[in-house]
Enzyme design. Structure first.
Site, PDB file in Angstrom:
ATOM      1  N   ASP A  37     -18.361  53.317  15.717  1.00 36.32           N
ATOM      2  CA  ASP A  37     -18.370  54.737  16.074  1.00 36.32           C
ATOM      3  C   ASP A  37     -19.759  55.124  16.577  1.00 36.32           C
ATOM      4  O   ASP A  37     -20.762  54.541  16.154  1.00 36.32           O
ATOM      5  CB  ASP A  37     -17.993  55.595  14.853  1.00 36.32           C
ATOM      6  CG  ASP A  37     -17.403  56.946  15.235  1.00 36.32           C
ATOM      7  OD1 ASP A  37     -16.186  57.143  15.048  1.00 36.32           O
ATOM      8  OD2 ASP A  37     -18.161  57.807  15.735  1.00 36.32           O
ATOM      9  N   VAL A  63     -18.405  52.869  22.881  1.00 36.57           N
ATOM     10  CA  VAL A  63     -17.404  51.993  23.497  1.00 36.57           C
ATOM     11  C   VAL A  63     -17.613  51.766  24.989  1.00 36.57           C
ATOM     12  O   VAL A  63     -17.045  50.837  25.561  1.00 36.57           O
ATOM     13  CB  VAL A  63     -15.960  52.518  23.257  1.00 36.57           C
ATOM     14  CG1 VAL A  63     -15.586  52.429  21.786  1.00 36.57           C
ATOM     15  CG2 VAL A  63     -15.764  53.926  23.805  1.00 36.57           C
ATOM     16  N   SER A 141      -2.095  58.971  25.079  1.00 34.24           N
ATOM     17  CA  SER A 141      -1.763  60.349  24.680  1.00 34.24           C
ATOM     18  C   SER A 141      -0.550  60.806  25.481  1.00 34.24           C
ATOM     19  O   SER A 141      -0.334  60.347  26.606  1.00 34.24           O
ATOM     20  CB  SER A 141      -2.938  61.281  24.987  1.00 34.24           C
ATOM     21  OG  SER A 141      -2.539  62.627  24.877  1.00 34.24           O
ATOM     22  N   TYR A 154      -8.694  63.771  31.297  1.00 33.40           N
ATOM     23  CA  TYR A 154      -8.101  63.141  30.103  1.00 33.40           C
ATOM     24  C   TYR A 154      -6.713  62.564  30.425  1.00 33.40           C
ATOM     25  O   TYR A 154      -6.392  61.435  30.027  1.00 33.40           O
ATOM     26  CB  TYR A 154      -8.026  64.209  29.015  1.00 33.40           C
ATOM     27  CG  TYR A 154      -7.554  63.767  27.654  1.00 33.40           C
ATOM     28  CD1 TYR A 154      -8.412  63.121  26.766  1.00 33.40           C
ATOM     29  CD2 TYR A 154      -6.253  64.041  27.218  1.00 33.40           C
ATOM     30  CE1 TYR A 154      -7.993  62.754  25.497  1.00 33.40           C
ATOM     31  CE2 TYR A 154      -5.824  63.681  25.958  1.00 33.40           C
ATOM     32  CZ  TYR A 154      -6.694  63.037  25.096  1.00 33.40           C
ATOM     33  OH  TYR A 154      -6.268  62.678  23.836  1.00 33.40           O
ATOM     34  N   LYS A 158      -5.789  58.670  30.101  1.00 34.13           N
ATOM     35  CA  LYS A 158      -4.759  58.237  29.159  1.00 34.13           C
ATOM     36  C   LYS A 158      -3.582  57.557  29.874  1.00 34.13           C
ATOM     37  O   LYS A 158      -2.938  56.665  29.306  1.00 34.13           O
ATOM     38  CB  LYS A 158      -4.290  59.422  28.318  1.00 34.13           C
ATOM     39  CG  LYS A 158      -5.351  59.929  27.310  1.00 34.13           C
ATOM     40  CD  LYS A 158      -5.826  58.862  26.348  1.00 34.13           C
ATOM     41  CE  LYS A 158      -6.422  59.421  25.056  1.00 34.13           C
ATOM     42  NZ  LYS A 158      -6.965  58.359  24.198  1.00 34.13           N
ATOM     43  N   SER A 189      -6.227  67.287  13.794  1.00 32.12           N
ATOM     44  CA  SER A 189      -7.508  66.582  13.613  1.00 32.12           C
ATOM     45  C   SER A 189      -8.615  67.492  14.133  1.00 32.12           C
ATOM     46  O   SER A 189      -8.343  68.565  14.666  1.00 32.12           O
ATOM     47  CB  SER A 189      -7.521  65.267  14.407  1.00 32.12           C
ATOM     48  OG  SER A 189      -7.756  65.521  15.776  1.00 32.12           O
TER      49      SER A 189
HETATM   50  N1  NAD Z   1      -5.539  64.646  17.846  1.00 31.86           N
HETATM   51  C1  NAD Z   1      -4.576  64.613  18.739  1.00 31.86           C
HETATM   52  O1  NAD Z   1      -3.717  65.506  18.795  1.00 31.86           O
HETATM   53  C2  NAD Z   1      -4.491  63.479  19.714  1.00 31.86           C
HETATM   54  C3  NAD Z   1      -3.389  63.439  20.572  1.00 31.86           C
HETATM   55  C4  NAD Z   1      -3.279  62.398  21.469  1.00 31.86           C
HETATM   56  C5  NAD Z   1      -4.239  61.406  21.507  1.00 31.86           C
HETATM   57  N2  NAD Z   1      -5.305  61.484  20.678  1.00 31.86           N
HETATM   58  C6  NAD Z   1      -6.297  60.421  20.778  1.00 31.86           C
HETATM   59  O2  NAD Z   1      -6.502  59.839  19.512  1.00 31.86           O
HETATM   60  C7  NAD Z   1      -7.832  59.330  19.425  1.00 31.86           C
HETATM   61  C8  NAD Z   1      -8.501  59.879  18.160  1.00 31.86           C
HETATM   62  O3  NAD Z   1      -8.505  61.278  18.226  1.00 31.86           O
HETATM   63  P1  NAD Z   1      -8.884  62.229  16.994  1.00 31.86           P
HETATM   64  O4  NAD Z   1      -8.035  63.419  17.114  1.00 31.86           O
HETATM   65  O5  NAD Z   1      -8.911  61.453  15.740  1.00 31.86           O
HETATM   66  O6  NAD Z   1     -10.382  62.641  17.442  1.00 31.86           O
HETATM   67  P2  NAD Z   1     -11.680  62.968  16.596  1.00 31.86           P
HETATM   68  O7  NAD Z   1     -12.537  63.780  17.505  1.00 31.86           O
HETATM   69  O8  NAD Z   1     -11.341  63.505  15.244  1.00 31.86           O
HETATM   70  O9  NAD Z   1     -12.354  61.516  16.387  1.00 31.86           O
HETATM   71  C9  NAD Z   1     -12.849  60.771  17.455  1.00 31.86           C
HETATM   72  C10 NAD Z   1     -13.861  59.756  16.947  1.00 31.86           C
HETATM   73  O10 NAD Z   1     -14.309  58.984  18.089  1.00 31.86           O
HETATM   74  C11 NAD Z   1     -15.729  58.864  18.040  1.00 31.86           C
HETATM   75  N3  NAD Z   1     -16.239  58.664  19.412  1.00 31.86           N
HETATM   76  C12 NAD Z   1     -16.261  59.553  20.433  1.00 31.86           C
HETATM   77  N4  NAD Z   1     -16.795  59.000  21.516  1.00 31.86           N
HETATM   78  C13 NAD Z   1     -17.126  57.715  21.202  1.00 31.86           C
HETATM   79  C14 NAD Z   1     -17.726  56.633  21.909  1.00 31.86           C
HETATM   80  N5  NAD Z   1     -18.109  56.769  23.193  1.00 31.86           N
HETATM   81  N6  NAD Z   1     -17.897  55.453  21.266  1.00 31.86           N
HETATM   82  C15 NAD Z   1     -17.532  55.316  19.965  1.00 31.86           C
HETATM   83  N7  NAD Z   1     -16.974  56.314  19.241  1.00 31.86           N
HETATM   84  C16 NAD Z   1     -16.773  57.495  19.854  1.00 31.86           C
HETATM   85  C17 NAD Z   1     -16.203  60.156  17.402  1.00 31.86           C
HETATM   86  O11 NAD Z   1     -17.519  60.036  16.877  1.00 31.86           O
HETATM   87  C18 NAD Z   1     -15.128  60.386  16.330  1.00 31.86           C
HETATM   88  O12 NAD Z   1     -15.452  59.736  15.122  1.00 31.86           O
HETATM   89  C19 NAD Z   1      -8.520  59.727  20.735  1.00 31.86           C
HETATM   90  O13 NAD Z   1      -8.450  58.655  21.654  1.00 31.86           O
HETATM   91  C20 NAD Z   1      -7.675  60.867  21.217  1.00 31.86           C
HETATM   92  O14 NAD Z   1      -7.764  61.044  22.613  1.00 31.86           O
HETATM   93  C21 NAD Z   1      -5.457  62.491  19.780  1.00 31.86           C
END
Ligand code: NAD
Length: 246
Positions: A37, A63, A141, A154, A158, A189
């Site tokens: 992270d 990443v 997503s 986004y 995705k 989240s």
């Molecule tokens: N929450 C939703 O409704 C939802 C829906 C569809 C997809 N997603 C996808 O699920 C995944 C997780 O989402 P979430 O809701 O848990 O988000 P979140 O913001 O709670 O957590 C994201 C995490 O990724 C880390 N991060 C961000 N950029 C980074 C980088 N460049 N390198 C390493 N770490 C990095 C952040 O520090 C954080 O810990 C994401 O890919 C998001 O696009 C989420």
């Protein structure tokens, strides 16, 4: 027998949210996990919560950076003895309509999601093919399936993850490496809690099941794709959306 006994998983963005829930469910099923992270303090706290160094380790990793991936995957291979599962989960949003989105925010979102997942998929594949076994789970997503207002960056990233997942699945199938994707819908989240109430209400009205998803409901599907429960599945995209935009 636990589903991930004697396996090591790397989870990006595992310090919180969906990534942390995935890490937790993997540890519950016997896996060792490495959390990569951007936020090292949060990742270290997460690893502590999961049981400390014997089962969970934190690595500071962006990443987007190839060298960070090398460090991250080495922690699994050298620290825990193998690399069996990689979950490409790290992500950000920089929402804006096409009129107002900056080129920087377009590039940043594409880079974190698409390039980040590309690095993770190819570097993990290179290690896993030697062991003739591995599972890669890419977090796409629903936005990548249908396209969403204010998310040109986004949605494109995705959707790109879906193409990448299928191409990699075809390249890696005969090496014993499976590559699948999940398309979450509206999941509670930090990412979605930042959303304006109006946008939240609009999304809620589109969900046949009438509620948002919880992070554990993505983690259970990631566990399925990471484990031998899905041994004959590759190149698939599983929608976890409460029926939204089915
Ligand atoms: N929450 C939703 O409704 C939802 C829906 C569809 C997809 N997603 C996808 O699920 C995944 C997780 O989402 P979430 O809701 O848990 O988000 P979140 O913001 O709670 O957590 C994201 C995490 O990724 C880390 N991060 C961000 N950029 C980074 C980088 N460049 N390198 C390493 N770490 C990095 C952040 O520090 C954080 O810990 C994401 O890919 C998001 O696009 C989420």
């Amino acid at each position: 027998m636990s589903l991930l006994e004697n396996r090591t998983a790397v989870i990006t963005g595992g310090a919180q949210g969906i990534g942390f829930a995935i890490a937790q469910s993997f540890v519950e099923q016997g896996a060792k996990v490495v959390i990569g992270d951007l936020d090292l303090d949060a990742a270290t706290a997460a690893a502590e919560k999961l049981g400390g160094r014997d089962v969970a380790r934190a690595v500071k990793a962006n990443v987007v950076e190839s060298a960070d991936w090398d460090t991250l995957l080495a922690e699994a291979v050298d620290g825990f003895g193998s690399l069996d599962v990689v979950v490409n989960n790290a992500g950000i949003t920089r929402d804006a309509t096409m009129r107002t989105m900056t080129e920087e925010d377009f590039d940043l979102v594409i880079s974190v999601h698409l390039k980040g997942t590309w690095h993770g998929t190819r570097k993990a594949s290179a290690i896993m093919r030697e062991a003739k076994r591995g599972a890669i789970v890419n977090i796409s997503s629903l936005s990548g399936k249908v396209g969403m207002v204010g998310q040109a960056n986004y949605s494109a990233a995705k959707a790109g993850i879906v193409g990448l997942t299928k191409a990699a699945a075809k390249e890696m199938a005969h090496h014993g490496v499976r590559v699948n994707a999940i398309q979450p819908g509206l999941i509670r989240s930090a990412m979605t809690e930042a959303m304006p109430q109006k946008a939240w209400d609009q999304k809620m009205s589109e969900i046949p099941m009438g509620r948002p998803g919880e992070v554990d409901e993505i983690a259970s599907v990631a566990l399925f794709l990471a484990s031998d429960m899905s041994s004959y599945m590759t190149g698939t995209v599983l929608e976890v959306t409460g029926g939204r935009f089915m």
